[in-house]
Write a protein that holds these residues in place. Structure first.
Motif, PDB file in Angstrom:
ATOM      1  N   GLY A   1     155.809 -97.243 -49.336  1.00  0.00           N
ATOM      2  CA  GLY A   1     155.660 -96.123 -48.407  1.00  0.00           C
ATOM      3  C   GLY A   1     154.629 -95.104 -48.842  1.00  0.00           C
ATOM      4  O   GLY A   1     153.794 -94.660 -48.040  1.00  0.00           O
ATOM      5  N   ALA A   2     154.667 -94.712 -50.102  1.00  0.00           N
ATOM      6  CA  ALA A   2     153.720 -93.705 -50.589  1.00  0.00           C
ATOM      7  C   ALA A   2     152.289 -94.250 -50.549  1.00  0.00           C
ATOM      8  O   ALA A   2     151.342 -93.529 -50.192  1.00  0.00           O
ATOM      9  N   THR A   3     152.124 -95.519 -50.897  1.00  0.00           N
ATOM     10  CA  THR A   3     150.785 -96.135 -50.828  1.00  0.00           C
ATOM     11  C   THR A   3     150.281 -96.156 -49.389  1.00  0.00           C
ATOM     12  O   THR A   3     149.117 -95.812 -49.121  1.00  0.00           O
ATOM     13  N   ALA A   4     151.144 -96.548 -48.464  1.00  0.00           N
ATOM     14  CA  ALA A   4     150.724 -96.622 -47.060  1.00  0.00           C
ATOM     15  C   ALA A   4     150.294 -95.252 -46.544  1.00  0.00           C
ATOM     16  O   ALA A   4     149.290 -95.132 -45.833  1.00  0.00           O
ATOM     17  N   ALA A   5     151.040 -94.211 -46.894  1.00  0.00           N
ATOM     18  CA  ALA A   5     150.688 -92.866 -46.446  1.00  0.00           C
ATOM     19  C   ALA A   5     149.287 -92.482 -46.915  1.00  0.00           C
ATOM     20  O   ALA A   5     148.450 -92.011 -46.138  1.00  0.00           O
TER      21      ALA A   5
END
Length: 427
Positions: free
Chosen positions: A46-50
């Motif tokens: 999730g953090a990477t995608a953001a």
């Protein structure tokens, strides 16, 4: 650019839309000309995608919803258990994503991602519309055989890092010299396939240094495991007579467990532990089930984009997604997040998706602080499947019976890998 005040207005507005939905008006919409991606889950995926959607599509509004203000990584949590690092070493926050990349970060609990209305529904009743949503819910556990919710305070799984990591560390470090550390390793598939065996290696390192009369028993719910030959080579070299591995076929099959008294019953005997590390079998995180994204225990996805096969405009990445032969690892989640971010950005810009996208995984394991092993793979997402490109010479495995210099070098690479991953995701 949106700020917190205007975001609060969005929430107020969407709450009204939620109420409208209760009265029969089900359609909700975004402000004109606004594209918004809502991401639920702030781990590796999730953090990477953001961060990467913001890079690929700077004008798209990104909302990252993660209930915790701090994230503890499972990778390198085994070094904390072994006393090599403190818990702060694996703790990360979202301040840089918020300030440097202008990502709206909300620390809220999500009730459901509703594909029928393209909204994320929070536990507090607020509703957030989205153009696209990414769900990275991670894993949940199958409670069975006597291991029920609450058992983790007696027999920590430590497979979601943080409090559980600290608890298992305290139990191990308080164990008497001459005690028995018992691990129950789960059936496939589960998060980080080499993870239990790296943990055993580093627990053995700790015991050898601090409680040399102790022993380890692994009750495995399968007959083989990731990097088995390399691990067992390291165990023979470094921890001979400390580690006993029992496969499910030869004495490892667990019939029931008494977590409070730390007793595991197998088909043949009762095994008493001084420290019991019970890692249950696993399934996708609860949010995936509540949002209708699962088929069986996991979430089927279109492997070229990671869009759910069951719900349009919702993308599932990381441990919860069906992406075999990619392992359920932090690096896989990071790689999948970048592909999902790229494809979503192109779709929002009315551009064709990248076809076929390439993905990768690299996994380092520490057998001791100076003894590392690794596996790496490159993948191509084809029609409805992911193919490992090892036949084309991509990827590889640490050589067997390598000299000490290579093992030491791989241990140093492991530390570098972790630092680079954390920088790539959170900085």
């Amino acid at each position: 650019m949106i700020n917190r005040r205007s975001f609060n207005k969005i929430l107020l507005g969407t709450t009204a839309l939620s109420l409208a939905a209760c009265t029969g008006i089900t359609e909700v919409s975004l402000p004109a000309n606004k594209k918004r991606v809502v991401i639920v889950g702030g781990g590796f995926g999730g953090a990477t995608a953001a961060k990467y959607i913001k890079r690929f599509s700077p004008d798209t509004e990104i909302i990252l919803i993660e209930q915790n203000k701090e994230y503890f990584t499972c990778p390198f949590s085994n070094t904390v258990i072994a006393g090599m690092n403190k818990i702060d070493y694996i703790k990360h926050d979202y301040k840089t994503l918020e300030k440097k990349y202008n990502i709206i970060v909300m620390h809220e609990k999500v009730k459901k991602v509703d594909g029928a209305t393209n909204t994320v529904i929070l536990e507090n009743g607020k509703v957030i519309p989205y153009t696209k949503a990414i769900v990275a819910p991670g894993i949940d556990f199958k409670y069975e055989k006597g291991y029920v919710e609450g058992s983790e305070k007696y027999a920590p799984h430590a497979y979601k890092a943080g409090e559980q990591t600290v608890l298992l560390t305290e139990q191990l470090h308080s164990m008497k010299d001459g005690g028995t550390f018992v691990m129950v390793a789960p059936q496939n598939p589960f998060r980080c396939p080499p993870g239990p065996y790296e943990r055993i290696s580093l627990v053995a390192h700790y015991l050898k240094e601090n409680k040399p009369n102790s022993k380890i028993i692994i009750l495995d719910q399968k007959n083989k495991f990731s990097k088995q030959g390399l691990f067992q080579e390291g165990w023979d070299k470094l921890y001979k007579d400390i580690i006993e591995w029992r496969s499910v076929e030869f004495g490892g099959k667990v019939v029931s467990v008494d977590p409070k008294n730390r007793v595991v019953k197998t088909e043949d005997e009762e095994v008493k532990a001084d420290v019991l590390n019970y890692i249950p079998d696993q399934k996708a995180g609860k949010l995936a089930f509540d949002s209708g994204l699962t088929q069986g225990d996991w979430c089927p996805v279109n492997t070229k984009t990671f869009e759910s096969k069951l719900v349009k405009d919702i993308y599932v990445i990381g441990d919860a997604a069906v992406a075999s032969p990619m392992p359920k690892s932090g690096f896989s989640a990071n790689s999948q997040a970048k592909i999902a971010a790229l494809q979503i950005s192109r779709i929002l810009a009315n551009q064709p998706v990248v076809n076929p996208p390439k993905l990768a995984n690299t996994c380092y394991s520490l057998v001791s602080p100076t003894y590392g092993i690794s596996i790496a793979a490159v993948y191509e997402a084809q029609e409805d499947k992911i193919t490992d490109l090892k036949d084309l010479g991509a990827g590889g495995l640490s050589p067997a019976y390598a000299d000490e210099g290579i093992r030491m070098q791989e241990a140093e690479y492991a530390v570098g890998w972790y630092k680079n991953q954390m920088s790539d995701i959170f900085k």
